[in-house]
Design a protein around this motif. Structure first.
Motif, PDB file in Angstrom:
ATOM      1  N   ALA A 112      -0.251 -44.769 -34.025  1.00 50.68           N
ATOM      2  CA  ALA A 112       1.067 -44.945 -34.636  1.00 50.68           C
ATOM      3  C   ALA A 112       0.979 -45.148 -36.142  1.00 50.68           C
ATOM      4  O   ALA A 112       1.997 -45.065 -36.836  1.00 50.68           O
ATOM      5  N   MET A 127      -1.597 -40.580 -38.221  1.00 53.90           N
ATOM      6  CA  MET A 127      -0.679 -39.560 -37.723  1.00 53.90           C
ATOM      7  C   MET A 127      -0.702 -38.326 -38.636  1.00 53.90           C
ATOM      8  O   MET A 127      -0.815 -37.201 -38.154  1.00 53.90           O
ATOM      9  N   PRO A 168       6.505 -41.219 -34.564  1.00 55.84           N
ATOM     10  CA  PRO A 168       6.149 -41.506 -33.166  1.00 55.84           C
ATOM     11  C   PRO A 168       7.417 -41.537 -32.314  1.00 55.84           C
ATOM     12  O   PRO A 168       8.463 -41.988 -32.752  1.00 55.84           O
ATOM     13  N   MET A 193       0.606 -41.166 -26.985  1.00 57.91           N
ATOM     14  CA  MET A 193       1.411 -41.014 -28.198  1.00 57.91           C
ATOM     15  C   MET A 193       2.033 -39.625 -28.230  1.00 57.91           C
ATOM     16  O   MET A 193       1.387 -38.637 -27.879  1.00 57.91           O
ATOM     17  N   TYR A 242       4.168 -37.301 -31.072  1.00 54.91           N
ATOM     18  CA  TYR A 242       4.708 -37.148 -32.414  1.00 54.91           C
ATOM     19  C   TYR A 242       5.812 -36.106 -32.331  1.00 54.91           C
ATOM     20  O   TYR A 242       5.577 -34.970 -31.928  1.00 54.91           O
TER      21      TYR A 242
END
Length: 129
Positions: free
Chosen positions: A7, A12, A30, A43, A45
Motif C-alpha cells: 500500500a 506501488m 489501492p 492488493m 491497484y
C-alpha cells in the motif's frame, strides 16, 4: 515482504511503472480486496480515472508456494476484478517467496486455460542464488 508494504505509494509506483509503464506513475490507488463470496486478494491497484487497456486494474499477490490450487484461486480473483472494473482485463503480479511447483499438470493448466490476464511470477530464488 510484508503485504502492508504493497500500500506504500513508492512501492506501488515502482510496481506499476515496471508492469504498466511510466505513464502509470501516480495514476493508481489501492482498492478494496474483498468480494461478496469471501475471497480476499493481497492488493488491488485501481486507476483513479475510468479503467482502460492503458491503465488496467492490477492485482498483486504475495504467495509462499505457487501451485495449481493457487493458480485457480488467482483466476477467480481476476474474474472478480474483470467484472468489477467494467470488463477491463486485469494484470496479475505474483511475488513467489518460497517455491513454484511446476508439475506437468500445472503446465497443462496454464497452456490450456484461456487466460485473459498476464502472469508475472517473481521468485527470490533468482535474485538470491
Amino acid at each position: 515482504m510484508s503485504k502492508a508494504m504493497l500500500a506504500n505509494k513508492e512501492v506501488m509506483n515502482l510496481i506499476l511503472t515496471s508492469i504498466i509503464g511510466k505513464h502509470a506513475k501516480g495514476q493508481y490507488m489501492p482498492r478494496t480486496c474483498e468480494w461478496i463470496d469471501g475471497k480476499r486478494a493481497d492488493m488491488i491497484y485501481g486507476p483513479m480515472t475510468p479503467p482502460s487497456n492503458l491503465l488496467p486494474p492490477v492485482i498483486v499477490e504475495v504467495q509462499n508456494v505457487v501451485d495449481e490450487l493457487y493458480m485457480h484461486r488467482l483466476q477467480k480473483y481476476c474474474n472478480h476484478i474483470y467484472e468489477t472494473f467494467d470488463n477491463i482485463k486485469p494484470v496479475a503480479l505474483t511475488i513467489c517467496v518460497k517455491s513454484i511447483r511446476w508439475a506437468q499438470k500445472m503446465l497443462r493448466f496454464i497452456v490450456n486455460l484461456n487466460i485473459f490476464f498476464f502472469f508475472f511470477i517473481l521468485t527470490y530464488f533468482f535474485f538470491l542464488s
